[in-house]
Design an enzyme around this catalytic site. Structure first.
Site, PDB file in Angstrom:
ATOM      1  N   LYS A   1      75.204  25.583  40.385  1.00 24.41           N
ATOM      2  CA  LYS A   1      74.719  26.157  42.264  1.00 24.41           C
ATOM      3  C   LYS A   1      73.963  25.109  43.094  1.00 24.41           C
ATOM      4  O   LYS A   1      74.786  24.568  43.890  1.00 24.41           O
ATOM      5  CB  LYS A   1      73.863  27.839  41.703  1.00 24.41           C
ATOM      6  CG  LYS A   1      74.386  28.420  40.751  1.00 24.41           C
ATOM      7  CD  LYS A   1      73.490  29.557  40.010  1.00 24.41           C
ATOM      8  CE  LYS A   1      72.185  28.978  39.444  1.00 24.41           C
ATOM      9  NZ  LYS A   1      72.311  28.636  38.711  1.00 24.41           N
TER      10      LYS A   1
ATOM     11  N   ARG B   1      66.815  36.651  41.641  1.00 25.19           N
ATOM     12  CA  ARG B   1      67.017  36.146  40.680  1.00 25.19           C
ATOM     13  C   ARG B   1      67.188  38.249  39.595  1.00 25.19           C
ATOM     14  O   ARG B   1      66.732  37.607  38.605  1.00 25.19           O
ATOM     15  CB  ARG B   1      66.645  35.376  39.612  1.00 25.19           C
ATOM     16  CG  ARG B   1      67.576  34.069  38.875  1.00 25.19           C
ATOM     17  CD  ARG B   1      66.797  33.172  38.572  1.00 25.19           C
ATOM     18  NE  ARG B   1      66.872  31.960  38.442  1.00 25.19           N
ATOM     19  CZ  ARG B   1      67.019  31.085  37.830  1.00 25.19           C
ATOM     20  NH1 ARG B   1      67.266  30.827  39.343  1.00 25.19           N
ATOM     21  NH2 ARG B   1      67.222  29.998  37.213  1.00 25.19           N
TER      22      ARG B   1
ATOM     23  N   ARG C   1      72.669  16.545  31.454  1.00 23.59           N
ATOM     24  CA  ARG C   1      72.110  16.579  33.081  1.00 23.59           C
ATOM     25  C   ARG C   1      71.475  15.439  33.026  1.00 23.59           C
ATOM     26  O   ARG C   1      70.204  15.520  32.335  1.00 23.59           O
ATOM     27  CB  ARG C   1      71.447  17.691  33.544  1.00 23.59           C
ATOM     28  CG  ARG C   1      70.801  17.524  35.697  1.00 23.59           C
ATOM     29  CD  ARG C   1      70.697  19.176  35.586  1.00 23.59           C
ATOM     30  NE  ARG C   1      69.915  19.618  35.125  1.00 23.59           N
ATOM     31  CZ  ARG C   1      70.076  21.291  35.351  1.00 23.59           C
ATOM     32  NH1 ARG C   1      70.273  22.004  36.762  1.00 23.59           N
ATOM     33  NH2 ARG C   1      68.830  22.068  34.866  1.00 23.59           N
TER      34      ARG C   1
ATOM     35  N   ARG D   1      65.284  17.363  32.512  1.00 25.55           N
ATOM     36  CA  ARG D   1      64.400  18.306  32.917  1.00 25.55           C
ATOM     37  C   ARG D   1      63.741  18.743  31.542  1.00 25.55           C
ATOM     38  O   ARG D   1      64.126  18.923  30.418  1.00 25.55           O
ATOM     39  CB  ARG D   1      64.743  19.893  33.230  1.00 25.55           C
ATOM     40  CG  ARG D   1      64.833  19.133  34.802  1.00 25.55           C
ATOM     41  CD  ARG D   1      65.561  19.948  35.895  1.00 25.55           C
ATOM     42  NE  ARG D   1      65.536  21.633  35.533  1.00 25.55           N
ATOM     43  CZ  ARG D   1      66.455  22.789  35.727  1.00 25.55           C
ATOM     44  NH1 ARG D   1      67.345  22.319  36.907  1.00 25.55           N
ATOM     45  NH2 ARG D   1      66.047  23.967  35.620  1.00 25.55           N
TER      46      ARG D   1
ATOM     47  N   ARG E   1      67.026  30.381  28.383  1.00 29.24           N
ATOM     48  CA  ARG E   1      67.429  30.545  30.008  1.00 29.24           C
ATOM     49  C   ARG E   1      68.725  31.404  29.938  1.00 29.24           C
ATOM     50  O   ARG E   1      68.833  32.221  31.070  1.00 29.24           O
ATOM     51  CB  ARG E   1      66.957  29.517  30.850  1.00 29.24           C
ATOM     52  CG  ARG E   1      65.727  28.289  30.821  1.00 29.24           C
ATOM     53  CD  ARG E   1      66.341  27.138  31.446  1.00 29.24           C
ATOM     54  NE  ARG E   1      67.053  27.115  32.278  1.00 29.24           N
ATOM     55  CZ  ARG E   1      68.186  25.439  32.287  1.00 29.24           C
ATOM     56  NH1 ARG E   1      67.496  24.957  31.679  1.00 29.24           N
ATOM     57  NH2 ARG E   1      68.167  25.593  33.285  1.00 29.24           N
TER      58      ARG E   1
HETATM   59  P1  AP5 Z   1      73.495  21.529  38.112  1.00 28.88           P
HETATM   60  O1  AP5 Z   1      74.270  21.617  39.385  1.00 28.88           O
HETATM   61  O2  AP5 Z   1      72.635  20.813  38.321  1.00 28.88           O
HETATM   62  O3  AP5 Z   1      73.387  23.311  37.599  1.00 28.88           O
HETATM   63  P2  AP5 Z   1      72.975  24.867  38.665  1.00 28.88           P
HETATM   64  O4  AP5 Z   1      73.313  25.479  38.856  1.00 28.88           O
HETATM   65  O5  AP5 Z   1      71.448  24.646  39.919  1.00 28.88           O
HETATM   66  O6  AP5 Z   1      71.651  24.853  36.529  1.00 28.88           O
HETATM   67  P3  AP5 Z   1      69.985  24.966  37.125  1.00 28.88           P
HETATM   68  O7  AP5 Z   1      69.724  24.834  35.462  1.00 28.88           O
HETATM   69  O8  AP5 Z   1      69.281  24.189  38.034  1.00 28.88           O
HETATM   70  O9  AP5 Z   1      69.991  26.806  36.946  1.00 28.88           O
HETATM   71  P4  AP5 Z   1      68.805  27.482  36.281  1.00 28.88           P
HETATM   72  O10 AP5 Z   1      69.032  27.974  37.622  1.00 28.88           O
HETATM   73  O11 AP5 Z   1      68.516  27.541  34.944  1.00 28.88           O
HETATM   74  O12 AP5 Z   1      67.640  26.444  36.751  1.00 28.88           O
HETATM   75  P5  AP5 Z   1      66.683  26.570  38.062  1.00 28.88           P
HETATM   76  O13 AP5 Z   1      66.225  25.484  38.701  1.00 28.88           O
HETATM   77  O14 AP5 Z   1      66.761  27.417  39.704  1.00 28.88           O
HETATM   78  O15 AP5 Z   1      74.926  21.241  37.097  1.00 28.88           O
HETATM   79  C1  AP5 Z   1      74.071  21.078  35.979  1.00 28.88           C
HETATM   80  C2  AP5 Z   1      75.195  19.783  35.141  1.00 28.88           C
HETATM   81  O16 AP5 Z   1      76.707  20.264  35.064  1.00 28.88           O
HETATM   82  C3  AP5 Z   1      74.292  18.626  35.924  1.00 28.88           C
HETATM   83  O17 AP5 Z   1      74.860  17.898  35.035  1.00 28.88           O
HETATM   84  C4  AP5 Z   1      75.743  18.217  37.165  1.00 28.88           C
HETATM   85  O18 AP5 Z   1      76.220  17.124  37.232  1.00 28.88           O
HETATM   86  C5  AP5 Z   1      76.980  18.982  36.531  1.00 28.88           C
HETATM   87  N1  AP5 Z   1      78.054  20.508  36.914  1.00 28.88           N
HETATM   88  C6  AP5 Z   1      78.084  20.340  37.691  1.00 28.88           C
HETATM   89  N2  AP5 Z   1      79.480  21.057  38.373  1.00 28.88           N
HETATM   90  C7  AP5 Z   1      79.603  20.581  37.242  1.00 28.88           C
HETATM   91  C8  AP5 Z   1      81.170  20.661  37.348  1.00 28.88           C
HETATM   92  N3  AP5 Z   1      82.501  21.831  38.000  1.00 28.88           N
HETATM   93  N4  AP5 Z   1      81.878  19.801  36.401  1.00 28.88           N
HETATM   94  C9  AP5 Z   1      81.358  18.815  35.826  1.00 28.88           C
HETATM   95  N5  AP5 Z   1      80.428  19.152  35.073  1.00 28.88           N
HETATM   96  C10 AP5 Z   1      79.439  19.851  36.654  1.00 28.88           C
HETATM   97  O19 AP5 Z   1      65.215  27.295  37.956  1.00 28.88           O
HETATM   98  C11 AP5 Z   1      64.574  26.956  36.944  1.00 28.88           C
HETATM   99  C12 AP5 Z   1      63.546  28.052  36.533  1.00 28.88           C
HETATM  100  O20 AP5 Z   1      63.215  28.278  37.206  1.00 28.88           O
HETATM  101  C13 AP5 Z   1      63.801  29.102  35.706  1.00 28.88           C
HETATM  102  O21 AP5 Z   1      63.906  29.058  34.203  1.00 28.88           O
HETATM  103  C14 AP5 Z   1      62.822  29.952  36.113  1.00 28.88           C
HETATM  104  O22 AP5 Z   1      61.591  29.698  34.979  1.00 28.88           O
HETATM  105  C15 AP5 Z   1      62.007  29.198  37.388  1.00 28.88           C
HETATM  106  N6  AP5 Z   1      62.846  30.164  38.399  1.00 28.88           N
HETATM  107  C16 AP5 Z   1      63.281  29.561  39.409  1.00 28.88           C
HETATM  108  N7  AP5 Z   1      63.785  30.175  40.629  1.00 28.88           N
HETATM  109  C17 AP5 Z   1      63.259  31.630  39.891  1.00 28.88           C
HETATM  110  C18 AP5 Z   1      63.789  33.121  40.673  1.00 28.88           C
HETATM  111  N8  AP5 Z   1      64.448  32.867  41.595  1.00 28.88           N
HETATM  112  N9  AP5 Z   1      62.707  34.188  39.995  1.00 28.88           N
HETATM  113  C19 AP5 Z   1      61.925  33.783  38.467  1.00 28.88           C
HETATM  114  N10 AP5 Z   1      61.867  32.594  38.210  1.00 28.88           N
HETATM  115  C20 AP5 Z   1      62.970  31.663  39.301  1.00 28.88           C
HETATM  116 MG    MG Z   2      69.833  23.793  39.676  1.00 25.64          MG
END
Ligand code: AP5
Ligand code: MG
Length: 215
Positions: A15, A90, A129, A162, A173
């Site tokens: 994402k 979410r 990552r 992270r 997660r």
């Molecule tokens: P990346 O693009 O970083 O993936 P992502 O989908 O953004 O994954 P996240 O881990 O950031 O999602 P998340 O939803 O768990 O975390 P968030 O920060 O939102 O890609 C991942 C890896 O793959 C990278 O190394 C990239 O280079 C590689 N890659 C990407 N695309 C690729 C491809 N096509 N092929 C190969 N490699 C690829 O949330 C963190 C925490 O915050 C949550 O756990 C929660 O505690 C809190 N939080 C955030 N939002 C909310 C909410 N709305 N409500 C409540 N709590 C929340």
């Molecule tokens: Mg992300």
């Protein structure tokens, strides 16, 4: 009319990677709830301190805290033309709150690309990552390596792994995603907004499919 796009999908599916590309090419603001929380944690704000315990355990931050933070962010002038929402909503109450919030601003969700991949792919992506300290740019040691290990290609800042990318937190997660977020797929499908994107493809191909879906 402002354009709001919601990127839906499990942790690690790409994402953030795709949101940054979309934002750069469309000029829309990129709003990542995870990045906003991490920024608050880095700056030791009250919101950051409240969110940190949930994030480190791989649990969702309570809806009231999250919705308040997004409301504030969406009110900033750089969102006037719309935004790409990455990681929000979410939960069903967050999705309802977003709808109400955008109605206030005279807008609505335009499209919801739902990016998918198998659990095996998600775990491999999260374990390799590396994230940039300054602006949250993401790299992968195998699929998208930085030119110099440990250094961000885009702003030269340090790359780190992270805290919530540890194996046991990743499992938590993914479980939380299925328990609390996956129902948003039918929520947006019923509204006719959902488009499924195969996130297991290489980054460039996912981007191509996304742009085709947004036309
Ligand atoms: P990346 O693009 O970083 O993936 P992502 O989908 O953004 O994954 P996240 O881990 O950031 O999602 P998340 O939803 O768990 O975390 P968030 O920060 O939102 O890609 C991942 C890896 O793959 C990278 O190394 C990239 O280079 C590689 N890659 C990407 N695309 C690729 C491809 N096509 N092929 C190969 N490699 C690829 O949330 C963190 C925490 O915050 C949550 O756990 C929660 O505690 C809190 N939080 C955030 N939002 C909310 C909410 N709305 N409500 C409540 N709590 C929340
Ligand atoms: Mg992300």
């Amino acid at each position: 009319m402002s354009t709001y796009i919601v990127l839906l999908g499990p942790p690690g599916v790409g994402k953030g990677t795709q949101a940054k590309i979309l934002a750069e090419r469309t000029g829309l603001a990129h709003i990542s709830s995870g990045d906003l929380f991490r920024e608050n944690i880095k700056n030791q704000t009250e919101l950051g301190l409240r969110a940190q315990t949930f994030i480190n355990k791989g649990e969702l931050v309570p809806d009231d805290i999250t919705i308040g933070m997004i409301r504030e962010r969406l009110s900033l002038p750089d969102c006037a033309a719309g935004a790409i929402l990455d990681g929000f909503p979410r939960t069903p109450p967050q999705a309802d709150a977003l709808q109400a919030l955008l109605a206030e601003f005279g807008g609505h969700v335009h499209r919801v690309p739902f990016i998918t991949a198998s659990e095996e792919v998600l775990v491999e992506r999260l374990s390799g990552r590396w994230t940039c300290r300054a602006q949250g740019h993401v790299f992968h040691e195998k699929f998208n390596p930085p030119k110099q290990p440990g250094v961000c290609d885009l702003d030269g800042s340090e790359l780190y792994q992270r805290e919530d990318d540890k194996a046991e937190t990743v499992q938590r997660r993914i479980r939380v995603y299925f328990e609390q977020t996956a129902s948003l797929v039918s929520y947006y499908k019923e509204q006719g907004l959902l488009v499924e994107i195969d996130g297991a493809q290489p980054i460039e191909q996912v981007t191509e499919q996304l742009f085709a879906a947004l036309k």
